[in-house]
Write an enzyme that holds these catalytic residues in place. Structure first.
Site, PDB file in Angstrom:
ATOM      1  CG  ASP A 103      -1.882 -20.038   3.083  1.00 43.86           C
ATOM      2  OD1 ASP A 103      -0.910 -19.272   3.126  1.00 43.86           O
ATOM      3  OD2 ASP A 103      -1.793 -21.256   3.255  1.00 43.86           O
ATOM      4  CE1 TYR A 151      -3.006  -3.074   0.982  1.00 48.58           C
ATOM      5  CE2 TYR A 151      -4.455  -1.181   0.851  1.00 48.58           C
ATOM      6  CZ  TYR A 151      -4.266  -2.533   0.853  1.00 48.58           C
ATOM      7  OH  TYR A 151      -5.338  -3.359   0.726  1.00 48.58           O
ATOM      8  CG  ASP A 166      -7.835  -4.329   2.428  1.00 47.21           C
ATOM      9  OD1 ASP A 166      -8.996  -4.243   2.874  1.00 47.21           O
ATOM     10  OD2 ASP A 166      -7.474  -3.769   1.378  1.00 47.21           O
ATOM     11  CE  LYS A 188       1.476 -17.599   1.282  1.00 43.85           C
ATOM     12  NZ  LYS A 188       0.829 -18.882   1.551  1.00 43.85           N
TER      13      LYS A 188
END
Ligand code: NAP
Length: 415
Positions: free
Chosen positions: A280, A160, A304, A227
């Site tokens: 995930d 972002y 988000d 991640k």
């Protein structure tokens, strides 16, 4: 010369201040409010009615919010030819705590997102999104009550940061050539390029805020969602930095490794568990084992996704509240998380719940817990009574559809 060029100074009230690292809140704090675009004013005006009623009921006139309307978005542009007048950001910074309705952002061009601009300009590094189910809210799962999490999303870095170059531009070509010649990394010639910066500073302050919140609010755990198995030096580093921060809290926190090695597999009472999960798997976990998660600390993009996914799980996307907070300066902007729903503008129709529950977060942030509890009780009561706005009414059996303003009154009735 006063502080503002376009706004008159508020005639009563005092400013909230940060004193010795703690928020100092006067009995009549001045709080800037941006009503928002489209159907935003239906949410914010009715929301203010509810918040005022709760404060009055809780403190009998001893405390009162002095609302200071400031302009942004379409309203500001129509009146003054600018989307975010300098006076508005001055007011937000000066008075420390504010609240806003949604603002219009054109897709694929026009001005940049005012929300993102505000978060960056004020360095509001935590996006805090509590997600809990209110009895009666239509939802897609069997046991919605089991999910009760607070997402702490990093708000200033990651993909972002806005560092990207379009495919085919000289800048993209230059980056591709640099990566090939200087860094030994091959990237396809027809690629767009984006950069994902994540710092120790940005990650640590976010995780620190999440752990402090968990301790202060007697939450059981803080899970770092990352991640890091793939993006080792950004998301993986986020995890490492998180465990470093956890050490700052001494025996107030405990890790999974310590539980296994020192506590015979049982989490000791009163300590906050700090653990981590791959992003995930986190989406499966909140669906399959929702009760095991509590506070989630995560980088910007993961945050988000997970905050909307979690909100959808309890049927609350339209009522999900949010706060953008810098816990060091005290600066905080609370906001309805949905958009401007322009097709319903001025119809007194939309659900003001997201603004109202953001107001609850704001009251809690001010330390006005009694008023916050009254709004929560009123909100739950209105939903139980099944007198709700169109979005809930169309999914709830036997519900009566009411206007935004009538829903606000229903909440007040049930406080
Ligand atoms: P949106 O305004 O959130 O509207 C999408 C749909 O969500 C609406 O048509 C409506 O569904 C439902 N909805 C939204 N708010 C609701 C409310 N208060 N009560 C009941 N239902 C509600 O999303 P969008 O159409 O994608 O975005 C419109 C504009 O808002 C864009 O300019 C966007 O950039 C901006 N936006 C601003 C913010 C912000 O300021 N924080 C956030 C997101 C989007 P139904 O059609 O099913 O009734």
């Amino acid at each position: 010369m006063g502080l503002f060029k376009i706004y008159p100074e508020p005639k009563e009230g005092q400013k909230i201040e940060m004193k010795k690292g703690k928020l100092w809140v006067p009995d009549k704090p001045i709080i800037p409010v941006i009503y928002g675009d489209g159907s935003g004013p239906d949410c914010s005006k009715n929301g203010i009615t509810v918040l005022d009623a709760a404060v009055k009921k809780a403190y009998g006139g001893r405390k009162k919010i002095v609302w200071f309307p400031v302009e942004a978005g379409q309203e500001a542009f129509n009146k003054r030819g600018e989307w975010m007048p300098t006076d508005t950001t001055t007011a937000i910074k000066h008075y420390l705590v504010s609240i806003k309705g949604p603002l219009e952002t054109p897709v694929g061009g026009g001005h940049r997102s005012l929300n993102v601009a505000l978060r960056q300009e004020c360095d509001l590094y935590c996006c805090v999104r509590p997600v809990q189910w209110f009895e009666g809210v239509p939802n897609p799962v069997k046991e919605p009550e089991k999910l009760d999490v607070v997402v702490f999303r990093e708000n200033t870095e990651d993909v972002y940061a806005g560092i990207e170059w379009k495919q085919g531009t000289p800048e993209a070509q230059k980056m591709i050539a640099f990566l090939a010649t200087q860094m030994g990394k091959k990237v396809r010639a027809d690629s767009g390029i984006g950069v994902k910066p994540m710092s120790a500073t940005g990650s640590k302050r976010l995780i620190r805020a999440a752990i402090k919140y968990a301790i202060a609010n007697k939450r059981r755990s803080v899970t770092m969602m990352h991640k890091g198995n793939i993006m080792k030096f950004t998301e993986g580093a986020f995890r490492e930095w998180g465990y470093e921060v956890a050490k700052e809290f001494g025996d107030q926190v405990v890790t999974e490794q310590e539980i296994a090695e020192k506590f015979g597999g049982q989490k000791p009472e009163g300590k906050v568990l700090v653990n981590d999960r791959i992003a995930d798997s986190m989406f499966q976990q909140i669906l399959l084992r929702p009760g095991e998660y509590d506070v989630i600390a995560t980088p910007n993009l993961n945050g988000d996704y997970i905050s909307d996914a979690a909100a959808a799980q309890v049927g609350g996307l339209g009522i999900a509240p949010g706060g953008n907070i810098n816990y060091d300066t005290g600066l905080a902007v609370f906001e309805a998380t949905h958009g401007t729903a322009p097709k319903y503008a001025g119809q007194d129709k939309v659900n003001p719940g997201s603004f109202i529950l953001s107001g609850v977060m704001m009251l809690e942030y001010l330390g006005w817990k009694e008023a916050a509890a009254l709004v929560n009780r009123g909100f739950a009561g209105a939903i139980k009574a099944k007198r709700v706005t169109y979005d809930f009414a169309r999914q709830m059996e036997g519900a009566e559809e009411v206007k935004s303003s009538e829903f606000a009154q229903e909440i007040i009735k049930h406080m």
